[in-house]
Motif scaffolding. Structure first.
Motif, short mmCIF file in Angstrom:
data_model
loop_
_atom_site.label_atom_id
_atom_site.label_comp_id
_atom_site.label_asym_id
_atom_site.label_seq_id
_atom_site.Cartn_x
_atom_site.Cartn_y
_atom_site.Cartn_z
N ALA A 111 -18.25 -14.75 -26.09
CA ALA A 111 -16.86 -15.17 -24.72
C ALA A 111 -17.07 -13.47 -24.30
N PRO A 112 -16.89 -12.39 -25.66
CA PRO A 112 -17.53 -11.16 -24.61
C PRO A 112 -18.89 -10.89 -23.95
N ARG A 113 -19.46 -11.48 -24.34
CA ARG A 113 -20.92 -11.35 -23.03
C ARG A 113 -21.32 -12.32 -21.69
N LEU A 114 -20.62 -13.48 -22.19
CA LEU A 114 -20.45 -14.90 -21.28
C LEU A 114 -19.18 -14.11 -20.23
N PHE A 124 -20.65 -13.23 -16.24
CA PHE A 124 -20.41 -13.46 -14.93
C PHE A 124 -19.08 -12.47 -14.16
N LEU A 125 -18.49 -11.54 -14.63
CA LEU A 125 -17.58 -10.68 -13.94
C LEU A 125 -19.21 -9.35 -13.54
N ARG A 126 -20.34 -9.50 -13.74
CA ARG A 126 -21.15 -8.48 -13.20
C ARG A 126 -21.72 -9.00 -11.71
N HIS A 127 -21.47 -10.99 -12.00
CA HIS A 127 -21.83 -11.27 -11.16
C HIS A 127 -20.80 -11.51 -9.37
N ALA A 149 -14.19 -14.85 -13.32
CA ALA A 149 -15.20 -14.45 -14.27
C ALA A 149 -14.67 -15.21 -15.88
N GLU A 150 -13.45 -15.02 -16.16
CA GLU A 150 -12.66 -15.46 -17.24
C GLU A 150 -12.98 -17.39 -16.52
N ASP A 151 -12.94 -17.98 -16.25
CA ASP A 151 -12.61 -19.37 -15.83
C ASP A 151 -14.25 -20.20 -15.64
N ARG A 170 -26.43 -22.17 -14.67
CA ARG A 170 -26.02 -23.12 -13.81
C ARG A 170 -24.45 -23.64 -13.43
N LEU A 171 -23.51 -23.21 -14.19
CA LEU A 171 -22.45 -22.82 -13.38
C LEU A 171 -22.13 -22.29 -12.48
N LEU A 172 -22.92 -20.83 -12.24
CA LEU A 172 -23.00 -19.61 -11.76
C LEU A 172 -23.15 -19.99 -10.59
#
Length: 207
Positions: A41-44, A48-51, A58-60, A92-94
């Motif tokens: 989770a921290p890496r994901l 997401f936060l970076r993008h 990002a949490e969602d 893919r979600l991003l």
């Protein structure tokens, strides 16, 4: 072309622990999810936060990724590498999220170009140094946006998100050799823009 740095012992141990936890989770051990969450989770979330530059979003996206992993757990191939699988789902979600949210950027370059080349402003920097660093960051940002999308994606996964070349190759559906080439070309373009000499390759090895 210089070879990328090898996987560290810590990365290897984390990868093995994550794979073992996912195997147990796929076999019905619900408690293993806690280990998966702690390792992944921290890496994901950082990815997401970076993008997205949006903590809530990002949490969602992190939760959506873990939910899709949960739904697909029974089809998970035991012993497989979990990180590329998870990041492929997340990417893919991003992409889907980007299509829905036009105001967000999949590969935000404000930090990607400059940060990856270690541009930093010290707390004691004089105004001229701060201005110069900001100008370099702006040039790197503009150059990063001009890079072909495959190069941006490979560079971000390896340099920004800390995936190994092999993991990035699985996420992008290509070969490790192709990822190395894309990362190298992206780094060369950014370095040329900033006028940096031929000191080291993007993985930190001497050239």
């Amino acid at each position: 072309m210089p070879m990328p740095a090898s996987e560290s012992d810590q990365q290897r141990d984390q990868r093995a622990a994550l794979s073992a936890a996912m195997d147990r989770y796929a076999d019905g051990d619900a408690k293993a999810f806690g280990e998966i969450y702690d390792l992944l989770a921290p890496r994901l979330g950082a990815f997401f936060l970076r993008h997205t530059r949006d903590h809530a979003h990002a949490e969602d996206l992190t939760q959506q990724t873990l939910l899709q992993m949960h739904r697909a757990r029974q089809s998970f191939v035991r012993g497989s590498d979990v990180t590329p699988w998870a990041f492929a789902i997340g990417r893919r979600l991003l992409i889907d999220s980007r299509r829905r949210r036009k105001n967000e950027v999949l590969f935000d370059s404000a930090d990607d170009g400059a940060g990856a080349l270690h541009l930093r402003v010290s707390r004691d920097a004089i105004p001229e140094e701060v201005a110069s660093t900001k100008q370099m960051a702006a040039r790197a940002s503009a150059e990063f946006e001009r890079l072909p999308e495959p190069q941006r994606a490979a560079y971000q996964l390896v340099r920004g998100d800390g995936l190994t070349v092999a993991e990035a190759a699985q996420v992008l559906g290509t070969t490790a050799s192709a990822v190395k080439q894309r990362v190298f070309r992206a780094y060369e373009a950014l370095r040329a823009t900033l006028g940096i000499g031929d000191a080291a390759d993007p993985q930190g090895n001497e050239r």
